[in-house]
Design an enzyme around this catalytic site. Structure first.
Site, mmCIF file in Angstrom:
data_model
loop_
_atom_site.group_PDB
_atom_site.id
_atom_site.type_symbol
_atom_site.label_atom_id
_atom_site.label_comp_id
_atom_site.label_asym_id
_atom_site.label_seq_id
_atom_site.Cartn_x
_atom_site.Cartn_y
_atom_site.Cartn_z
ATOM 1 N N ASN A 7 35.757 42.891 38.011
ATOM 2 C CA ASN A 7 36.757 42.769 39.197
ATOM 3 C C ASN A 7 38.008 43.037 39.056
ATOM 4 O OD1 ASN A 7 38.588 41.153 41.007
ATOM 5 N ND2 ASN A 7 37.259 39.420 40.978
ATOM 6 N N HIS A 10 43.066 42.646 40.237
ATOM 7 C CA HIS A 10 44.490 42.470 39.675
ATOM 8 C C HIS A 10 45.310 43.873 39.286
ATOM 9 C CE1 HIS A 10 44.235 38.292 40.336
ATOM 10 N NE2 HIS A 10 43.335 38.139 39.596
ATOM 11 N N HIS A 43 37.922 41.173 45.758
ATOM 12 C CA HIS A 43 37.837 39.912 46.871
ATOM 13 C C HIS A 43 38.910 40.407 47.729
ATOM 14 C CE1 HIS A 43 38.786 35.152 46.832
ATOM 15 N NE2 HIS A 43 38.525 35.829 48.109
ATOM 16 N N GLU A 70 33.490 39.936 47.544
ATOM 17 C CA GLU A 70 33.890 38.419 47.571
ATOM 18 C C GLU A 70 34.574 38.243 48.865
ATOM 19 O OE1 GLU A 70 34.263 37.856 42.611
ATOM 20 O OE2 GLU A 70 35.983 37.304 44.026
ATOM 21 N N GLU A 151 26.160 32.780 42.386
ATOM 22 C CA GLU A 151 27.065 32.955 40.842
ATOM 23 C C GLU A 151 27.736 31.713 40.639
ATOM 24 O OE1 GLU A 151 29.822 36.333 41.096
ATOM 25 O OE2 GLU A 151 31.095 35.413 39.770
ATOM 26 N N HIS A 194 34.092 33.707 36.004
ATOM 27 C CA HIS A 194 35.474 32.953 36.110
ATOM 28 C C HIS A 194 35.911 32.657 34.772
ATOM 29 C CE1 HIS A 194 39.026 31.089 37.796
ATOM 30 N NE2 HIS A 194 38.601 31.656 38.820
HETATM 31 N N1 PXP Z 1 33.478 35.892 40.196
HETATM 32 C C1 PXP Z 1 33.989 35.154 41.370
HETATM 33 C C2 PXP Z 1 33.181 34.729 42.497
HETATM 34 C C3 PXP Z 1 35.536 35.093 41.417
HETATM 35 O O1 PXP Z 1 36.081 34.765 42.685
HETATM 36 C C4 PXP Z 1 36.183 35.824 40.294
HETATM 37 C C5 PXP Z 1 37.536 35.874 40.535
HETATM 38 O O2 PXP Z 1 38.196 34.543 41.112
HETATM 39 C C6 PXP Z 1 35.658 36.032 39.231
HETATM 40 C C7 PXP Z 1 34.043 36.199 39.117
HETATM 41 C C8 PXP Z 1 36.261 36.825 38.125
HETATM 42 O O3 PXP Z 1 37.218 35.529 37.351
HETATM 43 P P1 PXP Z 1 38.324 36.126 36.582
HETATM 44 O O4 PXP Z 1 39.181 36.978 37.232
HETATM 45 O O5 PXP Z 1 38.727 34.927 36.081
HETATM 46 O O6 PXP Z 1 37.509 36.740 35.263
#
Ligand code: PXP
Length: 248
Positions: A7, A10, A43, A70, A151, A194
């Protein structure tokens, strides 16, 4: 094999802190691919706090990896997603004031709102995923909704890990294991994500039914110290180690 979706939201968060174009999430997507990630997760939030509309096509051009978008189940996002046609579309709950996605989507309570969105995304050719708590009722409704993927939100597991609550962690892991089995029995592919880190990923990665983990915040943070390629490779290695140990 357990897939790793990186992901890259950030990277865009840091870019947006200054405006301008640096650091560029497009570059992160290319590095992720070279480092052995299996997918790119982004996202697009209503408030565009990280990924922005213009990033979508630019990221797609930069990588051969499948893109997992997302999104909230809103008309605006549905219009964007059906135009963009990501490989996968993951429906997530979204609250404007939250810092991150705080819990799973209540697909049981919101069935009537979510059903037409799932249908439209499937018609557009995206693999629909529902970001839910590891809960049997939510999984049953995901099946009724025709979602090929769920998920599981691992936020609670990650929080308990941070608190050092061993009993709580073990309980949460059991929920994740049972939910993963339940999903497979219903013909649904289970993913998880997450709050996963180098320290807490292995017990989750060892759950044999899971097909994919989506990991962002920790890896982008770690990249500040070691570089993104090193961070992704280390996570990939830990996931593979967990699978090999589980199979032995
Ligand atoms: N999966 C989903 C559906 C998410 O919304 C997020 C980020 O909020 C993540 C995975 C990744 O989470 P993290 O950034 O805490 O690794």
């Amino acid at each position: 094999m357990l897939r790793l979706g990186l992901n890259i939201d950030h990277v865009a968060t840091i870019r947006n802190a200054r405006g301008g174009a640096h650091p560029d999430p497009v570059r992160a997507a290319a590095i992720a691919e070279a480092a052995g990630a299996d997918g790119i997760t982004i996202h697009l939030r209503e408030d565009r706090r990280h990924i922005r509309d213009g990033d979508l096509d630019a990221i797609r051009k930069a990588t051969h990896l499948p893109i997992n978008l997302e999104m909230a189940a809103t008309e605006e996002m549905l219009a964007i997603a059906t135009r963009f046609k990501p490989h996968a579309a993951c429906l997530v709950p979204e609250k404007r004031e939250e810092r991150t996605t705080e819990g799973g989507l209540d697909v049981a309570g919101l069935h009537n709102q979510i059903a037409p969105v799932v249908r439209a995304l499937k018609e557009a050719g995206s693999r629909v995923s529902l970001f839910i708590e590891p809960d049997p009722v939510q999984i049953a409704v995901a099946e009724v909704l025709g979602a090929p993927v769920v998920e599981f939100h691992t936020g609670r597991y990650a929080e308990l890990w941070l608190e050092g609550d061993e009993v709580g962690v073990a309980h949460e892991l059991e929920r994740l294991k049972a939910a993963s089995r339940e999903a497979v029995q219903r013909g649904i592919e289970p993913h998880a994500g997450h709050g996963l880190t180098f320290d807490n990923v292995k017990p989750v990665a060892a759950i044999p039914e899971l097909a994919e983990l989506n990991i962002g915040h920790f890896l982008i943070g770690e990249a500040i110290f070691t570089g993104l390629e090193t961070a992704v490779k280390r996570m990939r290695a830990l996931m593979d180690e967990a699978r090999a140990e589980q199979a032995a």
